[in-house]
Design an enzyme around this catalytic site. Structure first.
Site, PDB file in Angstrom:
ATOM      1  N   SER A   1       0.855  -1.184   0.000  1.00 46.59           N
ATOM      2  CA  SER A   1       0.000   0.000   0.000  1.00 46.59           C
ATOM      3  C   SER A   1       0.890   1.233   0.000  1.00 46.59           C
ATOM      4  CB  SER A   1      -0.868   0.003   1.254  1.00 46.59           C
ATOM      5  OG  SER A   1      -1.511   1.264   1.416  1.00 46.59           O
TER       6      SER A   1
ATOM      7  N   TYR B   1      -2.458   0.114  10.434  1.00 46.30           N
ATOM      8  CA  TYR B   1      -2.426  -0.244   9.018  1.00 46.30           C
ATOM      9  C   TYR B   1      -1.099   0.183   8.391  1.00 46.30           C
ATOM     10  CZ  TYR B   1      -3.867  -0.754   4.166  1.00 46.30           C
ATOM     11  OH  TYR B   1      -3.940  -1.141   2.852  1.00 46.30           O
TER      12      TYR B   1
HETATM   13  C1  8X3 Z   1      -5.066   1.547   0.944  1.00 42.98           C
HETATM   14  C2  8X3 Z   1      -4.444   2.869   0.789  1.00 42.98           C
HETATM   15  O1  8X3 Z   1      -4.283   5.240   1.642  1.00 42.98           O
HETATM   16  O2  8X3 Z   1      -6.483   4.203   1.598  1.00 42.98           O
HETATM   17  O3  8X3 Z   1      -4.081   0.587   1.024  1.00 42.98           O
HETATM   18  O4  8X3 Z   1      -4.879   3.546   3.257  1.00 42.98           O
HETATM   19  S1  8X3 Z   1      -5.037   3.999   1.888  1.00 42.98           S
END
Ligand code: 8X3
Length: 243
Positions: free
Chosen positions: A129, A142
């Site tokens: 990501s 995350y």
């Molecule tokens: C998803 C990207 O920036 O929405 O992996 O967290 S974000």
């Protein structure tokens, strides 16, 4: 390089980017074993239950997939999630554990379990990501998990150097899938707002990136693909059209 007749394992195969990659691999003539908790939603011919946070479930999945497919050519590690958008002091240990156990420990586990079955010429693609490259506010667990995915992928490349197995990460920005509905625990309105006023990348467009990496000649390793909506420069800077 065509993929016809190759075999693939896809985690997180029931939705979003995982499901899109399943569809595009099937269209290329790949035999796919898809794993997810919601087996009924997996479009692959071989659809098997998989909870990457559970060691026994992961072991059962890999044994059953290998029994169906034989050796593995492609592993696409797509299972992952985010929970909440809160500052670190409001984050909970439970959410942090679920995110890290799914995105990091699960991905490492699946890679380790699949590796003995990946044949020469194989390819491991990890879903990263942009959150694994640059932090944004209120996403610590995350962000930590996706930085870890990138670190693990670099380490994997070191340890597999000299073996004919390619390794790629695809780091995506805003992609409209169930990702935000899960992140906001079913709050569809909050999820919709994430993508409001811009055109996000689609899961199929991310699948195109995966396909690009998979179809390069065998001596070409696409290490990383970073793909974002034109309207964002980072997880924090997004330009939205006013209604
Ligand atoms: C998803 C990207 O920036 O929405 O992996 O967290 S974000």
């Amino acid at each position: 390089m065509g993929l016809e007749g190759k075999t693939a394992i896809v985690t997180g195969a029931s939705s979003g980017i995982g499901a899109a990659v399943v569809r595009s691999l099937l269209a290329e003539g790949v035999r796919v074993a898809g794993g997810a908790r919601r087996v009924d939603r997996i479009e692959a011919a071989v659809a098997l239950p998989l909870d990457v946070t559970d060691q026994a479930s992961s072991e059962r999945f890999v044994a059953a997939a290998v029994a169906e497919l034989g050796a593995i050519d492609i592993l696409f590690n797509s299972a992952g999630l985010a929970l909440g958008r809160v500052p670190v002091d409001e984050s909970t240990e439970e959410d942090e554990r679920v995110v890290l156990e799914t995105n990091v420990v699960g991905l490492m586990r699946m890679t380790r379990l699949c590796l003995p079955h990946i044949r020469d010429g194989g390819h491991i693609v990890n879903m990263g990501s942009i959150a694994g490259r640059q932090a944004y506010p209120n996403g610590s667990a995350y962000i930590a998990s996706k930085f870890a995915v990138r670190g693990y992928t670099y380490a994997l490349r070191e340890d597999l150097l000299g073996r004919p197995i390619r390794i790629t990460t695809v780091d995506a920005g805003l992609v409209e899938t169930e990702f935000s509905v899960v992140r906001f625990r079913g709050d569809e309105e909050a999820a919709r707002a994430v993508y409001e006023g811009l055109e996000p990348v689609t899961a199929d467009e991310v699948a195109d990136c995966v396909l690009f990496a998979l179809t390069r000649p065998p001596h070409v390793n696409v290490d990383e693909i970073v793909v974002k909506a034109l309207a964002q420069s980072s997880g924090a800077r997004i330009v939205r059209e006013q209604p």
